[in-house]
Design an enzyme around this catalytic site. Sequence first.
Site, PDB file in Angstrom:
ATOM      1  N   PHE A  76     -30.452 -14.281  -2.219  1.00 40.36           N
ATOM      2  CA  PHE A  76     -29.168 -14.006  -1.585  1.00 40.36           C
ATOM      3  C   PHE A  76     -28.579 -15.321  -1.115  1.00 40.36           C
ATOM      4  O   PHE A  76     -29.270 -16.156  -0.551  1.00 40.36           O
ATOM      5  CB  PHE A  76     -29.336 -13.068  -0.389  1.00 40.36           C
ATOM      6  CG  PHE A  76     -28.073 -12.885   0.396  1.00 40.36           C
ATOM      7  CD1 PHE A  76     -27.071 -12.056  -0.081  1.00 40.36           C
ATOM      8  CD2 PHE A  76     -27.877 -13.563   1.576  1.00 40.36           C
ATOM      9  CE1 PHE A  76     -25.895 -11.899   0.630  1.00 40.36           C
ATOM     10  CE2 PHE A  76     -26.703 -13.409   2.297  1.00 40.36           C
ATOM     11  CZ  PHE A  76     -25.717 -12.574   1.817  1.00 40.36           C
ATOM     12  N   CYS A  77     -27.311 -15.526  -1.366  1.00 41.66           N
ATOM     13  CA  CYS A  77     -26.655 -16.750  -0.940  1.00 41.66           C
ATOM     14  C   CYS A  77     -25.249 -16.425  -0.483  1.00 41.66           C
ATOM     15  O   CYS A  77     -24.489 -15.775  -1.197  1.00 41.66           O
ATOM     16  CB  CYS A  77     -26.617 -17.759  -2.085  1.00 41.66           C
ATOM     17  SG  CYS A  77     -25.902 -19.321  -1.595  1.00 41.66           S
TER      18      CYS A  77
END
Length: 113
Positions: free
Chosen positions: A12-13
């Site tokens: 996740f970014c």
Amino acid sequence: MLEHPLNVAVIFCKGGLERCAVVVNAFMRYNAISATDDSVEDRFSMQRFSERYLGPPSYKRYLGYFSSLLSGRISVNSEPIFLHNITLTYFEPVNVFLKIYERLLPVYQSRTV
């Protein structure tokens, strides 16, 4: 052990899918050198995701450096690098300053230009 159902990675970014694509592509390059077997479906889906979202040329250049380091074509230079001059051109004069770090510690900060 690698096929255990709990061996799952979630990436996740907040920066968007381009940064995730860099991580996926770097993993694929590392995995190609170190791993034994992968399913064709997993490899294909990671490759497709990476090609779709990889982003600017600088990300691709970084991944090329990463591959070269993994394969041994290039190595990290252990000699010190000295910064003698910085030139800024073609920028909007809006509160620009420089901060230089050495081993994650700030060693210089300019005045606002």
